[in-house]
Design an enzyme around this catalytic site. Structure first.
Site, PDB file in Angstrom:
ATOM      1  NE  ARG A 230      -3.766  -2.165   2.734  1.00 21.93           N
ATOM      2  CZ  ARG A 230      -4.967  -1.931   2.261  1.00 21.93           C
ATOM      3  NH1 ARG A 230      -5.511  -0.989   1.896  1.00 21.93           N
ATOM      4  NH2 ARG A 230      -5.821  -3.175   2.286  1.00 21.93           N
ATOM      5  CD  GLU A 259      -2.334   2.895  -6.291  1.00 21.23           C
ATOM      6  OE1 GLU A 259      -3.130   2.515  -6.856  1.00 21.23           O
ATOM      7  OE2 GLU A 259      -1.571   2.310  -5.530  1.00 21.23           O
ATOM      8  CG  HIS A 278      -2.378  -1.155  -7.316  1.00 21.83           C
ATOM      9  ND1 HIS A 278      -2.923  -0.259  -6.460  1.00 21.83           N
ATOM     10  CD2 HIS A 278      -2.465  -2.343  -6.823  1.00 21.83           C
ATOM     11  CE1 HIS A 278      -3.511  -0.882  -5.252  1.00 21.83           C
ATOM     12  NE2 HIS A 278      -2.963  -2.476  -5.400  1.00 21.83           N
TER      13      HIS A 278
END
Length: 316
Positions: A230, A259, A278
């Site tokens: 994270r 993000e 990601h």
């Protein structure tokens, strides 16, 4: 007819979910629709973006199970769901190999300076650039922050390459860490000793960065950071400053505090930073496993059982 709605997803069809739940369940595709399309649902499969707060849950009178397509349940009010008699579950074990492999690939790219070497070739040079620090991997120390399923899988990979593996995990018993081939240490010791710090921990309870500015300042000169967990686990301004000053040798990030990462951003401009979008969780096999396991969790509840990985326990 029992109804299960899949909402806030990106799958082309729901063949896997229908096959898992069987002919007695109507699996309704609510992709792109509002939550009102799920008003008569007995179970809901949901992605990460749709927020299911207390008000949203109140509009789901038949719902008995909400299962997240993924690991976290940050977008679901689990306490309100419990009060409404709804199980909330998730799928934490669908992409262990993928994320561990991705972390290792990033670590190897940092170690072998692949980004910098690729850039020199594209600029017209050939050969090893002067002053580029590369160290033998088997003489390096890997520090794994969070020694759960993925952290342990990365530790095994690092040990297989001859690395010394340190592990910091406040929950995992030290004996289990030793049995898995790593040395259990406190987080501050790990950060100070490791050449590569790889993050695999849940968010801190206080919401602060696990790899704080103070800890980054204690890292070995030239050490590298890998984060596939994270973004909030790392103090990004402190990381950027340490990379710019040369105190750290590099960073590889699959996640960010905000993000998506978009320019202008120092992380995208730094030559010693490797980024991916990601995507550490992804493989064709992982997607298939995620979908079938999520559907199976809903099926367990609708059959009168309990989910394997519950985030709450209904009180009504």
């Amino acid at each position: 007819m029992t109804v299960v709605c899949a909402i806030d997803h990106r799958f082309e069809d729901l063949t896997l979910e229908r096959g898992t739940l069987g002919a007695g369940v109507e699996v309704r595709d609510a992709r792109g629709l509002g939550l009102d399309a799920c008003a008569d649902a007995d179970g809901i499969l949901v992605g990460a973006r749709l927020r299911l707060d207390a008000a949203a849950l109140a509009a789901l009178p038949r719902c008995r199970a909400i299962v997240r397509y993924g690991v976290g349940v940050d977008n679901v009010d689990v306490e309100a769901a419990a009060a409404a008699g709804i199980w909330v579950a998730f799928v934490p074990d669908y992409c262990i190999e993928e994320v561990a492999d991705h972390a290792l690939a990033m670590l190897l790219a940092l170690n072998r300076r692949l980004v910098a070497l690729d850039a020199t070739v594209r600029e017209g040079s050939w050969g090893v650039p002067a002053g580029l620090p590369v160290h033998r991997l088997s003489e390096c120390t890997l520090g794994v922050v969070g020694f759960g399923r993925i952290g342990e899988a990365l530790g095994r990979r690092g040990a297989a390459l001859g690395m010394t593996v340190l592990a910091a995990d406040p929950v995992r018993p030290a004996a289990e860490i030793v049995a898995a081939g790593a040395e259990p240490v406190a987080l501050d010791e790990l950060v100070a000793r490791a050449d590569y710090v790889s993050l695999h921990a849940p968010p801190a309870r206080d919401g602060g960065a696990v790899l704080s500015a103070e800890r980054i300042a204690t890292m070995k000169p030239g050490a590298c950071v890998v984060n596939v967990a994270r973004g909030g686990l790392v103090d990004e301004p402190a990381l950027i400053a340490a990379l710019a000053s040369g105190a750290l040798g590099g960073a590889a990030l699959d996640v960010a505090a905000a993000e998506p990462l978009t320019p202008p951003n120092p992380l995208l401009e730094a030559p010693n930073v490797l980024v991916s979008p990601h995507a550490a969780w992804y493989s064709i096999e992982a997607v298939r496993e995620l979908r079938t396991k999520a559907a199976a969790e809903v099926g367990r509840v609708l059959a009168g059982g309990e989910p394997r990985f519950a985030a709450n326990r209904p009180v009504a």
